[in-house]
Write a protein that holds these residues in place. Structure first.
Motif, PDB file in Angstrom:
ATOM      1  N   GLU A 111     -32.778 -31.875 -11.702  1.00 31.91           N
ATOM      2  CA  GLU A 111     -31.387 -31.633 -12.084  1.00 31.91           C
ATOM      3  C   GLU A 111     -30.840 -30.554 -11.167  1.00 31.91           C
ATOM      4  N   SER A 112     -29.772 -30.855 -10.465  1.00 25.59           N
ATOM      5  CA  SER A 112     -29.200 -29.897  -9.532  1.00 25.59           C
ATOM      6  C   SER A 112     -28.639 -28.691 -10.275  1.00 25.59           C
ATOM      7  N   THR A 113     -28.836 -27.506  -9.685  1.00 29.52           N
ATOM      8  CA  THR A 113     -28.255 -26.285 -10.228  1.00 29.52           C
ATOM      9  C   THR A 113     -27.255 -25.676  -9.250  1.00 29.52           C
ATOM     10  N   ARG A 114     -26.775 -26.493  -8.308  1.00 25.24           N
ATOM     11  CA  ARG A 114     -25.762 -25.989  -7.380  1.00 25.24           C
ATOM     12  C   ARG A 114     -24.476 -25.712  -8.156  1.00 25.24           C
ATOM     13  N   PRO A 115     -23.628 -24.816  -7.653  1.00 29.12           N
ATOM     14  CA  PRO A 115     -22.360 -24.558  -8.352  1.00 29.12           C
ATOM     15  C   PRO A 115     -21.574 -25.859  -8.556  1.00 29.12           C
ATOM     16  N   GLY A 116     -21.112 -26.067  -9.786  1.00 31.14           N
ATOM     17  CA  GLY A 116     -20.324 -27.244 -10.113  1.00 31.14           C
ATOM     18  C   GLY A 116     -21.126 -28.470 -10.488  1.00 31.14           C
ATOM     19  N   ALA A 117     -22.447 -28.386 -10.456  1.00 36.27           N
ATOM     20  CA  ALA A 117     -23.287 -29.558 -10.741  1.00 36.27           C
ATOM     21  C   ALA A 117     -23.141 -30.004 -12.191  1.00 36.27           C
ATOM     22  N   ALA A 118     -23.170 -31.314 -12.391  1.00 37.89           N
ATOM     23  CA  ALA A 118     -23.117 -31.887 -13.733  1.00 37.89           C
ATOM     24  C   ALA A 118     -24.508 -31.891 -14.348  1.00 37.89           C
ATOM     25  N   ALA A 119     -24.557 -31.794 -15.655  1.00 40.41           N
ATOM     26  CA  ALA A 119     -25.832 -31.833 -16.382  1.00 40.41           C
ATOM     27  C   ALA A 119     -26.421 -33.240 -16.330  1.00 40.41           C
ATOM     28  N   VAL A 120     -27.745 -33.308 -16.472  1.00 42.44           N
ATOM     29  CA  VAL A 120     -28.486 -34.575 -16.488  1.00 42.44           C
ATOM     30  C   VAL A 120     -29.239 -34.641 -17.816  1.00 42.44           C
ATOM     31  N   GLY A 121     -29.277 -35.798 -18.432  1.00 44.06           N
ATOM     32  CA  GLY A 121     -30.021 -35.959 -19.676  1.00 44.06           C
ATOM     33  C   GLY A 121     -31.516 -35.842 -19.458  1.00 44.06           C
ATOM     34  N   ALA A 122     -32.234 -35.488 -20.515  1.00 43.19           N
ATOM     35  CA  ALA A 122     -33.680 -35.291 -20.424  1.00 43.19           C
ATOM     36  C   ALA A 122     -34.401 -36.550 -19.973  1.00 43.19           C
ATOM     37  N   ALA A 123     -34.017 -37.704 -20.474  1.00 40.11           N
ATOM     38  CA  ALA A 123     -34.712 -38.949 -20.107  1.00 40.11           C
ATOM     39  C   ALA A 123     -34.585 -39.227 -18.617  1.00 40.11           C
ATOM     40  N   ALA A 124     -33.391 -39.057 -18.064  1.00 37.52           N
ATOM     41  CA  ALA A 124     -33.199 -39.285 -16.625  1.00 37.52           C
ATOM     42  C   ALA A 124     -33.981 -38.268 -15.808  1.00 37.52           C
ATOM     43  N   GLU A 125     -33.985 -37.021 -16.263  1.00 30.11           N
ATOM     44  CA  GLU A 125     -34.724 -35.984 -15.547  1.00 30.11           C
ATOM     45  C   GLU A 125     -36.226 -36.272 -15.569  1.00 30.11           C
ATOM     46  N   ILE A 126     -36.743 -36.690 -16.716  1.00 28.16           N
ATOM     47  CA  ILE A 126     -38.163 -37.045 -16.822  1.00 28.16           C
ATOM     48  C   ILE A 126     -38.488 -38.202 -15.882  1.00 28.16           C
ATOM     49  N   ASP A 127     -37.636 -39.213 -15.853  1.00 21.79           N
ATOM     50  CA  ASP A 127     -37.865 -40.353 -14.952  1.00 21.79           C
ATOM     51  C   ASP A 127     -37.928 -39.923 -13.497  1.00 21.79           C
ATOM     52  N   ARG A 128     -37.148 -38.931 -13.133  1.00 23.62           N
ATOM     53  CA  ARG A 128     -37.129 -38.446 -11.753  1.00 23.62           C
ATOM     54  C   ARG A 128     -38.368 -37.633 -11.398  1.00 23.62           C
ATOM     55  N   VAL A 129     -38.767 -36.724 -12.297  1.00 24.07           N
ATOM     56  CA  VAL A 129     -39.772 -35.726 -11.913  1.00 24.07           C
ATOM     57  C   VAL A 129     -41.211 -36.086 -12.229  1.00 24.07           C
ATOM     58  N   VAL A 130     -41.466 -36.787 -13.319  1.00 28.10           N
ATOM     59  CA  VAL A 130     -42.851 -37.011 -13.738  1.00 28.10           C
ATOM     60  C   VAL A 130     -43.671 -37.766 -12.690  1.00 28.10           C
ATOM     61  N   PRO A 131     -43.145 -38.823 -12.056  1.00 27.31           N
ATOM     62  CA  PRO A 131     -43.958 -39.479 -11.020  1.00 27.31           C
ATOM     63  C   PRO A 131     -44.301 -38.552  -9.850  1.00 27.31           C
ATOM     64  N   VAL A 132     -43.373 -37.665  -9.516  1.00 26.17           N
ATOM     65  CA  VAL A 132     -43.592 -36.745  -8.396  1.00 26.17           C
ATOM     66  C   VAL A 132     -44.580 -35.657  -8.793  1.00 26.17           C
ATOM     67  N   VAL A 133     -44.395 -35.074  -9.968  1.00 24.65           N
ATOM     68  CA  VAL A 133     -45.332 -34.052 -10.453  1.00 24.65           C
ATOM     69  C   VAL A 133     -46.737 -34.640 -10.523  1.00 24.65           C
ATOM     70  N   GLY A 134     -46.863 -35.811 -11.123  1.00 25.73           N
ATOM     71  CA  GLY A 134     -48.174 -36.445 -11.246  1.00 25.73           C
ATOM     72  C   GLY A 134     -48.798 -36.756  -9.902  1.00 25.73           C
ATOM     73  N   GLY A 135     -47.998 -37.295  -8.987  1.00 31.33           N
ATOM     74  CA  GLY A 135     -48.507 -37.627  -7.652  1.00 31.33           C
ATOM     75  C   GLY A 135     -48.986 -36.412  -6.889  1.00 31.33           C
ATOM     76  N   LEU A 136     -48.240 -35.317  -6.996  1.00 31.73           N
ATOM     77  CA  LEU A 136     -48.654 -34.086  -6.314  1.00 31.73           C
ATOM     78  C   LEU A 136     -49.879 -33.466  -6.985  1.00 31.73           C
ATOM     79  N   ALA A 137     -49.879 -33.417  -8.306  1.00 24.34           N
ATOM     80  CA  ALA A 137     -51.005 -32.818  -9.034  1.00 24.34           C
ATOM     81  C   ALA A 137     -52.300 -33.568  -8.759  1.00 24.34           C
ATOM     82  N   GLU A 138     -52.216 -34.879  -8.630  1.00 23.51           N
ATOM     83  CA  GLU A 138     -53.418 -35.678  -8.344  1.00 23.51           C
ATOM     84  C   GLU A 138     -54.077 -35.284  -7.030  1.00 23.51           C
ATOM     85  N   THR A 139     -53.310 -34.727  -6.094  1.00 17.23           N
ATOM     86  CA  THR A 139     -53.859 -34.322  -4.800  1.00 17.23           C
ATOM     87  C   THR A 139     -54.470 -32.929  -4.850  1.00 17.23           C
TER      88      THR A 139
END
Length: 179
Positions: A43-71
């Motif tokens: 979820e962007s925190t730049r000035p003026g950024a719109a909020a993102v729902g939790a489900a969309a944020e989870i969809d974005r980050v969990v595959p990346v977190v998991g992929g990096l953690a696996e390494t």
């Protein structure tokens, strides 16, 4: 800390890492270049950024977190939502980077239960409004008091003092003089 923004509207990379494979590759490159911790945000925190729902944020980050953690990379999740933090910690994150410093009342419990590290950041307002007209009577005293109070809340929830990092939030609801 290396930063991987998995957002279409990031201030720093303009959505270059929306694809999980591209984001993981970027995170691994940051680690190879010397980043001790790879911070993943959905979820962007730049000035003026719109909020993102939790489900969309989870969809974005969990595959990346998991992929990096696996390494074996150490991963932090940049989120202000306890639900997102819980999903990312389950996927392998070891630190929660909370730009609202426990603005979500459930966040401290999630971090404590996971035994994770916690970054508490000061921000005046929210990303949509933080740069509209930031004002302080005494910026150092006010930011310090806020961060001390939030640290005490984290400790009361069971997070060890050694697991807490403090971020004064340079540029987050602050003028150049405040910074």
């Amino acid at each position: 800390m290396g930063v991987v923004n998995v957002t279409p509207d990031s201030f720093s990379d303009g959505g270059r890492f929306l694809d999980p494979d591209a984001a993981i590759a970027h995170g691994l490159a940051l680690a190879a270049a010397g980043a001790d911790l790879v911070d993943v945000g959905g979820e962007s925190t730049r000035p003026g950024a719109a909020a993102v729902g939790a489900a969309a944020e989870i969809d974005r980050v969990v595959p990346v977190v998991g992929g990096l953690a696996e390494t074996g990379a150490l991963v932090s999740i940049d989120t202000s939502k306890a639900e997102v933090a819980a999903a990312a910690l389950e996927a392998g994150a070891v630190v929660v980077n909370d730009v609202t410093a426990l603005g979500d009342p459930a966040m401290a419990g999630v971090v404590a239960e996971a035994g994770a590290g916690l970054v508490l950041m000061h921000m005046l307002g929210d990303p949509r409004t933080m740069q509209d007209d930031p004002h302080y009577e005494d910026v150092v005293a006010e930011v310090t008091a806020f961060l001390v109070a939030r640290s005490e809340r984290a400790i009361a929830a069971g997070i060890g003092p050694e697991a807490i990092c403090i971020d004064p939030g340079i540029g987050f609801g602050k003028t150049l003089e405040h910074n």
